[in-house]
Scaffold this active site. Structure first.
Site, PDB file in Angstrom:
ATOM      1  N   MET A   1      36.234  31.811 -99.008  1.00 37.06           N
ATOM      2  CA  MET A   1      35.597  32.409-100.429  1.00 37.06           C
ATOM      3  C   MET A   1      34.794  32.956-100.183  1.00 37.06           C
ATOM      4  SD  MET A   1      36.329  30.458-103.691  1.00 37.06           S
ATOM      5  CE  MET A   1      35.395  29.030-103.972  1.00 37.06           C
TER       6      MET A   1
ATOM      7  N   HIS B   1      29.857  30.803 -93.285  1.00 33.88           N
ATOM      8  CA  HIS B   1      28.363  29.962 -92.136  1.00 33.88           C
ATOM      9  C   HIS B   1      29.388  29.237 -91.707  1.00 33.88           C
ATOM     10  CE1 HIS B   1      30.548  26.621 -94.529  1.00 33.88           C
ATOM     11  NE2 HIS B   1      29.778  26.691 -96.285  1.00 33.88           N
TER      12      HIS B   1
ATOM     13  N   HIS C   1      32.552  27.386 -91.837  1.00 34.51           N
ATOM     14  CA  HIS C   1      33.998  28.010 -92.169  1.00 34.51           C
ATOM     15  C   HIS C   1      34.420  28.929 -91.105  1.00 34.51           C
ATOM     16  CE1 HIS C   1      32.618  29.241 -96.246  1.00 34.51           C
ATOM     17  NE2 HIS C   1      33.445  29.361 -96.660  1.00 34.51           N
TER      18      HIS C   1
ATOM     19  N   GLN D   1      40.572  29.262-110.184  1.00 36.30           N
ATOM     20  CA  GLN D   1      39.602  27.630-109.886  1.00 36.30           C
ATOM     21  C   GLN D   1      38.286  27.717-110.101  1.00 36.30           C
ATOM     22  OE1 GLN D   1      40.050  28.190-105.441  1.00 36.30           O
ATOM     23  NE2 GLN D   1      37.960  27.257-105.104  1.00 36.30           N
TER      24      GLN D   1
ATOM     25  N   GLY E   1      38.550  22.571 -94.313  1.00 34.05           N
ATOM     26  CA  GLY E   1      38.037  21.663 -93.605  1.00 34.05           C
ATOM     27  C   GLY E   1      37.679  20.296 -94.933  1.00 34.05           C
TER      28      GLY E   1
ATOM     29  N   VAL F   1      31.072  20.458 -90.620  1.00 42.55           N
ATOM     30  CA  VAL F   1      29.285  20.440 -90.846  1.00 42.55           C
ATOM     31  C   VAL F   1      28.229  20.162 -91.349  1.00 42.55           C
ATOM     32  CG1 VAL F   1      28.995  22.821 -88.788  1.00 42.55           C
ATOM     33  CG2 VAL F   1      31.240  22.784 -89.113  1.00 42.55           C
TER      34      VAL F   1
ATOM     35  N   SER G   1      27.766  24.654 -97.175  1.00 42.69           N
ATOM     36  CA  SER G   1      27.770  24.937 -98.406  1.00 42.69           C
ATOM     37  C   SER G   1      27.632  26.077 -98.526  1.00 42.69           C
ATOM     38  CB  SER G   1      28.304  23.975 -99.495  1.00 42.69           C
ATOM     39  OG  SER G   1      28.511  24.617-100.294  1.00 42.69           O
ATOM     40  N   SER G   2      28.267  27.525 -98.736  1.00 42.08           N
ATOM     41  CA  SER G   2      28.106  28.928 -99.568  1.00 42.08           C
ATOM     42  C   SER G   2      26.830  28.332-100.769  1.00 42.08           C
ATOM     43  CB  SER G   2      28.970  29.006-100.339  1.00 42.08           C
ATOM     44  OG  SER G   2      30.021  29.710 -99.054  1.00 42.08           O
TER      45      SER G   2
HETATM   46  P1  AMP Z   1      35.543  27.934 -99.461  1.00 44.52           P
HETATM   47  O1  AMP Z   1      35.212  29.358 -98.576  1.00 44.52           O
HETATM   48  O2  AMP Z   1      33.955  27.200 -99.993  1.00 44.52           O
HETATM   49  O3  AMP Z   1      36.530  27.285-100.316  1.00 44.52           O
HETATM   50  O4  AMP Z   1      35.477  27.218 -97.977  1.00 44.52           O
HETATM   51  C1  AMP Z   1      36.263  27.717 -97.378  1.00 44.52           C
HETATM   52  C2  AMP Z   1      36.919  26.721 -95.841  1.00 44.52           C
HETATM   53  O5  AMP Z   1      35.866  25.631 -95.350  1.00 44.52           O
HETATM   54  C3  AMP Z   1      37.682  24.997 -96.892  1.00 44.52           C
HETATM   55  O6  AMP Z   1      38.696  24.786 -96.060  1.00 44.52           O
HETATM   56  C4  AMP Z   1      36.138  24.103 -96.357  1.00 44.52           C
HETATM   57  O7  AMP Z   1      37.079  22.863 -96.972  1.00 44.52           O
HETATM   58  C5  AMP Z   1      35.515  24.608 -95.780  1.00 44.52           C
HETATM   59  N1  AMP Z   1      34.602  24.654 -95.527  1.00 44.52           N
HETATM   60  C6  AMP Z   1      33.713  24.762 -96.402  1.00 44.52           C
HETATM   61  N2  AMP Z   1      32.643  24.072 -95.713  1.00 44.52           N
HETATM   62  C7  AMP Z   1      31.844  23.544 -94.739  1.00 44.52           C
HETATM   63  C8  AMP Z   1      32.101  22.725 -93.825  1.00 44.52           C
HETATM   64  N3  AMP Z   1      30.185  21.924 -94.202  1.00 44.52           N
HETATM   65  N4  AMP Z   1      31.680  22.322 -93.023  1.00 44.52           N
HETATM   66  C9  AMP Z   1      33.862  21.609 -92.183  1.00 44.52           C
HETATM   67  N5  AMP Z   1      34.689  22.923 -93.166  1.00 44.52           N
HETATM   68  C10 AMP Z   1      33.865  23.029 -94.419  1.00 44.52           C
END
Ligand code: AMP
Length: 279
Positions: free
Chosen positions: A30, A34, A37, A61, A147, A176, A185-186
């Site tokens: 999304m 960081h 990702h 979502q 992740g 991570v 986390s974003s």
């Molecule tokens: P998002 O942009 O939050 O939807 O995350 C996109 C992908 O990055 C998803 O598969 C998340 O699980 C993964 N992700 C987000 N934060 C982390 C993290 N700290 N460590 C590993 N994977 C992550």
């Protein structure tokens, strides 16, 4: 790096790759990227001839009172970061292309999406599964990378892929963390300095649970009670759930026999954070 907005164009690229037997690795995101990702992108880069990432803040979502509008965005920076990782294609569709006005089809995974975040965010996983299913159809990856930070999401996607006979390998990669243990986390960007300090309790709880396991405690309620007590000190933290469950079915466990998942969600101010670990 190709930046693709059109679904048709993305599908044409995918078709060509299939014809030429070029492996596509896919990382859905999304945005507001960081190191979490980027860790997925790096593995995808190693394992595939072509790497596609998507950036799409998926409205279905988010609940009606959640942070869809406030969700952080920085497309220019994201594109620079993906380019640096030698991603081949970044797919950035517009909302009205993905969801036309008369979009009527949603994908729903039973049981495994009902506990944890699924319970507290009704409709969330239906939105996640639907968008991932759509993206899989558009991008046609051989392997997709997720992740373990979003552990339940990873399990729900694996179930969808198995149940719908999708010929896609799903890989889950480790969480991570920042140097001090906070999972990246974003949404961390919402936190004030003081809130961020208190958010660290998640990592403290993970370590506490691990230690109790090492000491031989196997009753899940005993561990959860101890963690809840620990979190009471954090005045800004409102726990949403702290659960110990089966790592595959995600059903709550009473006694830990083999492996178990500790999964937690908390609110710090207006920010909702999740974290987990395998015990
Ligand atoms: P998002 O942009 O939050 O939807 O995350 C996109 C992908 O990055 C998803 O598969 C998340 O699980 C993964 N992700 C987000 N934060 C982390 C993290 N700290 N460590 C590993 N994977 C992550």
């Amino acid at each position: 790096m190709k930046i693709i907005e059109s679904i048709r164009e993305m599908q044409d690229i995918a078709k060509k790759a299939k014809r030429e037997q070029i492996r596509i690795g896919f990382v859905p995101t999304m945005g507001f990227l960081h190191e979490g990702h980027l860790s997925l992108v790096r593995v995808a880069r190693k394992e595939n001839a072509q790497v596609a990432a998507s950036i799409f803040i998926n409205p279905t979502q988010f609940g009606p009172h959640e942070d869809f509008n406030a969700y952080p965005r920085d497309l220019e920076r994201d594109i620079t970061l993906l380019e640096r990782e030698q991603v081949d294609i970044v797919f950035i569709p517009k909302i009205d292309q993905i969801y036309s006005e008369n979009h009527r089809t949603f994908v729903f995974v039973e049981k495994i999406a009902e506990n944890l975040c699924g319970y507290f965010r009704p409709g969330h996983f239906q939105g996640v599964v639907t968008i991932v299913c759509k993206l899989f159809h558009i991008i046609q990856p051989d392997t997709a990378y997720f992740g373990q930070k979003d552990y339940q999401q990873l399990m729900v996607i694996k179930k969808m892929v198995a149940d719908l006979n999708m010929d896609i390998e799903i890989k889950g990669l480790p969480i991570v963390r920042e140097k001090d243990g906070l999972a990246m986390s974003s949404r961390n960007t919402y936190l004030t300095e003081e809130q961020r300090e208190q958010a660290l309790c998640l990592y403290r709880l993970i370590n506490q649970a691990k230690k109790m396991r090492e000491e031989g405690v196997d009753r899940a309620p005993e561990i959860i009670t101890a963690l809840k007590k620990n979190i009471e000190m954090e005045t800004m933290v409102r726990p949403e759930y702290i659960r110990i469950c089966h790592p595959e079915t995600l059903k709550n466990l009473q006694v830990i026999k083999d492996r178990a998942l500790l999964a937690m969600a908390i609110h710090v101010g207006k920010t909702r954070l999740i974290d987990n670990c395998l015990l």
